[in-house]
Design an enzyme around this catalytic site. Sequence first.
Site, PDB file in Angstrom:
ATOM      1  N   LEU A   9      14.950   4.359  28.167  1.00  0.00           N
ATOM      2  CA  LEU A   9      15.408   3.711  26.942  1.00  0.00           C
ATOM      3  C   LEU A   9      16.136   2.392  27.187  1.00  0.00           C
ATOM      4  O   LEU A   9      16.834   2.231  28.186  1.00  0.00           O
ATOM      5  CB  LEU A   9      16.324   4.675  26.178  1.00  0.00           C
ATOM      6  CG  LEU A   9      15.704   6.038  25.846  1.00  0.00           C
ATOM      7  CD1 LEU A   9      16.729   6.920  25.122  1.00  0.00           C
ATOM      8  CD2 LEU A   9      14.451   5.891  25.005  1.00  0.00           C
ATOM      9  N   HIS A  56      14.921   0.660  21.834  1.00  0.00           N
ATOM     10  CA  HIS A  56      14.995   2.055  21.387  1.00  0.00           C
ATOM     11  C   HIS A  56      16.329   2.319  20.674  1.00  0.00           C
ATOM     12  O   HIS A  56      16.376   3.011  19.654  1.00  0.00           O
ATOM     13  CB  HIS A  56      14.891   3.004  22.579  1.00  0.00           C
ATOM     14  CG  HIS A  56      13.616   2.893  23.358  1.00  0.00           C
ATOM     15  ND1 HIS A  56      13.569   2.383  24.636  1.00  0.00           N
ATOM     16  CD2 HIS A  56      12.338   3.235  23.059  1.00  0.00           C
ATOM     17  CE1 HIS A  56      12.331   2.412  25.084  1.00  0.00           C
ATOM     18  NE2 HIS A  56      11.553   2.925  24.151  1.00  0.00           N
ATOM     19  N   ASP A  79       5.263  -2.687  18.664  1.00  0.00           N
ATOM     20  CA  ASP A  79       3.936  -2.076  18.733  1.00  0.00           C
ATOM     21  C   ASP A  79       3.332  -2.122  17.325  1.00  0.00           C
ATOM     22  O   ASP A  79       3.240  -1.108  16.628  1.00  0.00           O
ATOM     23  CB  ASP A  79       4.062  -0.632  19.239  1.00  0.00           C
ATOM     24  CG  ASP A  79       4.659  -0.579  20.632  1.00  0.00           C
ATOM     25  OD1 ASP A  79       3.899  -0.564  21.607  1.00  0.00           O
ATOM     26  OD2 ASP A  79       5.899  -0.594  20.750  1.00  0.00           O
TER      27      ASP A  79
HETATM   28  P1  AMP Z   1       7.978   3.440  23.742  1.00  0.00           P
HETATM   29  O1  AMP Z   1       9.040   4.234  24.403  1.00  0.00           O
HETATM   30  O2  AMP Z   1       7.639   2.168  24.446  1.00  0.00           O
HETATM   31  O3  AMP Z   1       6.767   4.266  23.379  1.00  0.00           O
HETATM   32  O4  AMP Z   1       8.586   2.961  22.358  1.00  0.00           O
HETATM   33  C1  AMP Z   1       9.155   3.881  21.454  1.00  0.00           C
HETATM   34  C2  AMP Z   1       9.463   3.176  20.168  1.00  0.00           C
HETATM   35  O5  AMP Z   1      10.373   2.101  20.410  1.00  0.00           O
HETATM   36  C3  AMP Z   1       8.216   2.540  19.532  1.00  0.00           C
HETATM   37  O6  AMP Z   1       8.289   2.703  18.123  1.00  0.00           O
HETATM   38  C4  AMP Z   1       8.334   1.105  19.921  1.00  0.00           C
HETATM   39  O7  AMP Z   1       7.691   0.219  19.026  1.00  0.00           O
HETATM   40  C5  AMP Z   1       9.838   0.913  19.900  1.00  0.00           C
HETATM   41  N1  AMP Z   1      10.200  -0.234  20.736  1.00  0.00           N
HETATM   42  C6  AMP Z   1       9.884  -0.424  22.034  1.00  0.00           C
HETATM   43  N2  AMP Z   1      10.338  -1.625  22.452  1.00  0.00           N
HETATM   44  C7  AMP Z   1      10.952  -2.199  21.386  1.00  0.00           C
HETATM   45  C8  AMP Z   1      11.618  -3.447  21.166  1.00  0.00           C
HETATM   46  N3  AMP Z   1      11.755  -4.353  22.131  1.00  0.00           N
HETATM   47  N4  AMP Z   1      12.117  -3.687  19.935  1.00  0.00           N
HETATM   48  C9  AMP Z   1      11.990  -2.774  18.937  1.00  0.00           C
HETATM   49  N5  AMP Z   1      11.375  -1.593  19.078  1.00  0.00           N
HETATM   50  C10 AMP Z   1      10.858  -1.299  20.285  1.00  0.00           C
END
Ligand code: AMP
Length: 282
Positions: free
Chosen positions: A33, A37, A150
């Site tokens: 995280l 996150h 995403d």
């Molecule tokens: P992940 O752990 O990469 O699958 O991401 C989990 C959630 O966090 C997803 O909804 C992503 O779009 C969001 N997320 C990841 N990186 C960012 C960021 N830099 N800014 C905002 N949300 C993010």
Amino acid sequence: MEHITEIARMRDVVKGWKMQGLSVGLVPTMGFLHEGHQSLIDAARKQNDKVAVSIFVNPMQFGPNEDYEAYPRDMKKDLAICEQAGADAVFAPTAAEMYPIKNNVYVDVNELGDSLCGAARPGHFRGVCTVVAKLFHIVTPDKAYFGEKDAQQLAIIKRMVSDLNFGLEIVPCPIIREKSSLAMSSRNTYLSEAEKEAALVIPKSLESAKRALLQGERNAETIKRLITGMIEKEPLAKINYVEVADALNLKPVSDIIKPVLVAAAVYIGKTRLIDNFTFREV
Ligand code: AMP
């Protein structure tokens, strides 16, 4: 905060919350995280009585040559971050708990999954939809939080919720960036210092595109050429895709007359990074 690894226990905990009439927010993640996150957890904290964060590196959404094994993991640190951010439960099942036998039934996606990352990563969004549907069934949240980082995933999950009548609200959250303007990502940890520097070409090229749009440019090819031209000058960068797509159906456009998603996926060395912005002022 409770660290939960079993589906049955997660269901019991949520049942207890619901019996007290409490609202539940879910933040689905793959862990490792960062502040991106955390911003999702903060939003969930503000809008719900109880917050569950799921941490699951979902094998189903990785292609055979992708980084499932290498994907960064640090449960101890993640638990500390969740605790500090005020989560009530972390649901972190094993792959065997989530997929005791090979699925026969999946949640699949049609045209929305054909472009952008869906074209570059066959089967990816089927894996995403299937696991998110499972998480929604297990946690039964009132609201679930997804990052605009995403963008295609967010559009597909919103559509899944409406097409399949999941009774919950999807809350989009803005992209959180490093001071350098690089979009935060768990995968940034793969980058060497030189690669981190090289990766800045991604947000910089998107910023240039945004400026051109604000100055009135409405030709998608010109916008794409502007972005690719800048990225191609960076020796450590290799473009996976650069696209200007209709913000609603994600189909590539040629003239920008409706809101568009301007998105890029770029390899910096071996690391695939994504970034985007939505331009609505048309
Ligand atoms: P992940 O752990 O990469 O699958 O991401 C989990 C959630 O966090 C997803 O909804 C992503 O779009 C969001 N997320 C990841 N990186 C960012 C960021 N830099 N800014 C905002 N949300 C993010």
